[in-house]
Design an enzyme around this catalytic site. Structure first.
Site, PDB file in Angstrom:
ATOM      1  N   GLU A 185       0.822  -1.214   0.000  1.00 57.65           N
ATOM      2  CA  GLU A 185       0.000   0.000   0.000  1.00 57.65           C
ATOM      3  C   GLU A 185       0.851   1.258   0.000  1.00 57.65           C
ATOM      4  O   GLU A 185       0.522   2.246  -0.676  1.00 57.65           O
ATOM      5  CB  GLU A 185      -0.950  -0.005   1.199  1.00 57.65           C
ATOM      6  CG  GLU A 185      -1.983  -1.132   1.171  1.00 57.65           C
ATOM      7  CD  GLU A 185      -1.422  -2.493   1.552  1.00 57.65           C
ATOM      8  OE1 GLU A 185      -0.312  -2.549   2.112  1.00 57.65           O
ATOM      9  OE2 GLU A 185      -2.095  -3.504   1.286  1.00 57.65           O
ATOM     10  N   HIS A 223     -11.714  -4.741   7.742  1.00 63.91           N
ATOM     11  CA  HIS A 223     -12.462  -4.551   6.500  1.00 63.91           C
ATOM     12  C   HIS A 223     -13.728  -3.721   6.775  1.00 63.91           C
ATOM     13  O   HIS A 223     -14.643  -3.724   5.978  1.00 63.91           O
ATOM     14  CB  HIS A 223     -12.888  -5.892   5.901  1.00 63.91           C
ATOM     15  CG  HIS A 223     -11.773  -6.743   5.379  1.00 63.91           C
ATOM     16  ND1 HIS A 223     -10.737  -7.180   6.152  1.00 63.91           N
ATOM     17  CD2 HIS A 223     -11.538  -7.248   4.137  1.00 63.91           C
ATOM     18  CE1 HIS A 223      -9.913  -7.926   5.409  1.00 63.91           C
ATOM     19  NE2 HIS A 223     -10.379  -7.978   4.192  1.00 63.91           N
TER      20      HIS A 223
END
Lengths: 375, 324
Positions: free
Chosen positions: B60, B129
């Protein structure tokens, strides 16, 4: 000054049991005994069954997203068996359940985690592992830190940390490798190269020919093994642990294996993966070769297999019964583990969560208590 | 006019902008052949090729850091971070680089980049999530923070974001990715950044929210007596905030409830309540209420509905605020 080579290296690949179940007897010396292979193969059959049932639980709405371990059991079992239960410590990702079970983790806890319950992570004191780690490639730093503590305290203990090929792209992976090798900590970096990071194949993930060679840049030994061969996995891991225990520092092991299932139950690998590739790897399934090996030794038969499958069914049924029998946690649990001691403002949130909108101070509300809503 | 869901509207916006502006590149984990784990980028690689729709390595910080470089070199990167919980490794690049380049180079280097990130809870997803980190990035000067709740807004706001000269974080509330469809114009349009939307007009009380909780608020309104007139505001852009729409409404109603999924302390509700007391103090009939997530780690899914501000808590807050 003429040019000269200042660094040269090679990466070894070790295979001891090939996909037809044929053993290289000389390499197999001082690895697993026939009885140990039989025991580990039984584990493989049981945990494969659990994995398949877990998939069905998700499909029938009894469990949330689940990442199947199918096809990678030899890597988990061979490495987990090499580590000393009760002494060494495992720092996993989420595709080595069988290694955790070998080290005493109650299997229902893995299901509980994927059923959306933090108690699946509440590892008992007598089990040496951290819980499943979700953010990719982050836990190897923790493994390095744990191993560092062992080194500081001069304890003859080691850490084995698990991660995938994709994880080696994360910065934290490289930081962990560098810390581990410069600090010479007793840590084994066990990469399950299962060829796919969700939809991204290994060759798109990295330009290096092997994952193992990444170790060399950190001055760490790197070795590649057939990850579907418990002999090779066991040997590489045991050798790495022996070395680490003697103060020789960390080792990187690339176990070449294959994710036979989708990334998770939320994934559909047919969108991006050639069926032929899956078929080719299905032939290399660790279950096939280890069974063939045991049959050749007269230690396995159809009858024995049927018995083990029946046993697996019974064990797995029990595990699921246990996991599903655990009642929904108390909503207060959302708060109770935030700190050792709950701060006052958080205590108020906890104690009023069902009667308060979490808005106005009760003394400022125009509503009388009888209007207080309950859920 | 065709009806699209949120996923389809974002996909259409990306396709149309890539068609219109060859500087636009989409990059991230699994965004190519797989079309993203939520299929938001489905079909884009087939249409625009591997050079412009790129499956990156799993990193990321790498995705955002290289997007910054792409932007510096004149491209218009639209990186995806797969879930908001994975923004962590990218934080340094987002906050210490993307957000600051314009300021620290006094405008010599700018970072026109739009980071797409699925956000929020309510879909029974695994750990990390389901979080709502919009306040963190709103508190990081130099970033624009967007969170549309409808397909129409998503398309128009994404086009505005990609064309914006500064870095934008485009949060996509995954709980409503496919929950409904609405008419979305096929042509080009922008929904301006920094403009809230009055979802329903009302006189008695103002409710301010954004993202998936817009629909929890609508559900709550259905449960309120018919004679309660609620003005519901969908903030749409978290930063820069449309304080005018909020304060105009509160001057009319005198009461306000702010609803968000993120934890309460230092959440955007705190900022909005402050803006209101600064600008509308003499118009207030009641203290501003907040209905939010708790100051806890987002629980795993067995308890997530206990955490998220569902309609009963919103109804309670509205009634308390009205009764004051």
């Amino acid at each position: 000054m003429p040019k000269k080579t200042v660094y040269k290296a090679t990466i070894e690949h070790i295979q001891i049991l090939d996909e037809d179940g044929k053993l290289d007897a000389s390499l197999a010396k001082n690895t697993l005994t026939d009885e140990e292979v039989a025991f580990l193969f039984e584990q493989m059959v049981i945990w494969r069954h659990l994995d398949e049932v877990a998939f069905k639980l998700q499909r029938s709405g009894r469990m949330g997203t689940y990442p199947q371990n199918k096809g990678q059991e030899a890597a988990a079992l061979g490495s987990g068996f090499a580590a000393k239960k009760g002494t060494d410590f495992l720092v996993p990702c989420y595709r080595e359940n069988a290694a955790l079970f070998l080290h005493g983790l109650a299997p229902h806890m893995i299901l509980l985690h994927w059923m959306g319950d933090e108690r699946g992570n509440q590892i008992p004191d007598n089990v040496n592992c951290t819980p499943i780690s979700i953010p990719i490639g982050t836990q190897m730093l923790h493994a390095t830190g744990i191993a560092w503590a062992y080194k500081i305290r001069k304890e003859p203990r080691c850490v084995v940390t698990y991660f995938g090929d994709g994880a080696t792209s994360e910065g934290d992976f490289h930081e962990a490798m560098n810390f581990a090798s410069t600090l010479e900590v007793p840590c084994v970096f066990f990469c399950q190269n299962n060829q796919w990071a969700i939809s991204v194949p290994r060759e798109v993930q990295m330009a290096s020919e092997t994952v193992a060679q990444k170790a060399l840049a950190y001055g760490m030994p790197g070795v590649q093994v057939d990850g579907n061969d418990m002999f090779a996995v066991f040997k590489a891991t045991r050798d790495a642990l022996d070395r680490a225990r003697k103060g020789g520092g960390p080792t990187f092991i690339e176990a070449v294996t294959y994710r036979l299932a989708d990334h998770t139950t939320a994934d559909d690998a047919k969108r991006y993966r050639d069926v032929k590739e899956v078929e080719a790897w299905t032939k290399k399934d660790p279950i096939i070769r280890h069974r063939k090996f045991l049959e050749s030794k007269g230690l396995w038969s159809d009858k024995k297999h049927a018995e083990v499958e029946a046993k697996a069914k019974k064990i797995v049924d029990e595990i699921i019964k246990t996991a599903e029998g655990i009642e929904k946690p108390s909503p207060a649990d959302i708060f109770n583990f935030t700190f050792a001691e709950i701060p006052e403002q958080l205590r108020i949130q906890r104690d009023t969560m069902r009667t308060n909108s979490l808005g106005q101070d009760p003394s400022q509300t125009g509503l009388k208590p009888e209007h207080a809503h309950t859920r | 006019m065709p009806e699209l869901n949120l996923v389809q509207a974002i996909n259409q916006a990306l396709a149309q902008e890539m068609e219109r502006d060859e500087r636009v590149v989409v990059l991230g984990e699994d965004v190519g052949l797989n079309g993203g784990v939520f299929r938001v980028t489905e079909g884009l690689q087939a249409k625009f090729g591997r050079e412009r729709v790129v499956d990156t390595p799993l990193a990321e910080s790498g995705i955002i850091g290289t997007s910054i470089g792409l932007a510096m070199a004149g491209m218009r990167p639209v990186p995806e971070i797969q879930f908001e919980g994975f923004l962590g490794p990218a934080y340094d690049q987002l906050v210490n680089h993307a957000a600051r380049f314009r300021t620290r180079t006094r405008g010599a280097i700018t970072i026109p980049m739009t980071v797409r990130v699925p956000v929020g809870g309510g879909i029974h997803a695994p750990e990390l999530h389901s979080d709502s980190p919009e306040a963190i990035y709103s508190h990081s000067p130099g970033l624009k923070v967007l969170m549309p709740s409808t397909p129409y807004d998503a398309k128009g706001m994404l086009l505005a974001a990609i064309r914006d000269p500064d870095p934008c974080i485009f949060f996509e509330p995954k709980r409503v990715y496919r929950s409904f469809k609405e008419e979305v114009p096929e042509g080009d349009y922008e929904v301006p950044i920094g403009q809230a939307k009055v979802v329903s007009e009302g006189d008695d009380i103002t409710v301010v929210t954004w993202g998936a909780t817009v629909f929890q608020c609508l559900a709550a309104m259905d449960e309120l007596p018919d004679d309660v007139s609620v003005e519901l505001i969908d903030l749409r852009t978290i930063y820069p905030m449309d304080t005018d729409t909020i304060t105009e409404s509160v001057r009319k109603t005198g009461r306000c409830v702010v609803v968000h999924e993120a934890p309460r302390t230092a959440g955007m509700g705190a900022e909005i309540a402050t803006v209101i007391q600064e600008a509308c103090f003499l118009h207030l009939e009641a203290p501003v209420q907040r209905v939010t997530g708790f100051d806890t780690v987002m629980p795993y899914y067995k308890l997530e509905l206990e955490y998220l501000p569902e309609s009963p808590r919103i109804v309670q807050a509205v009634r308390e605020c009205l009764a004051y």
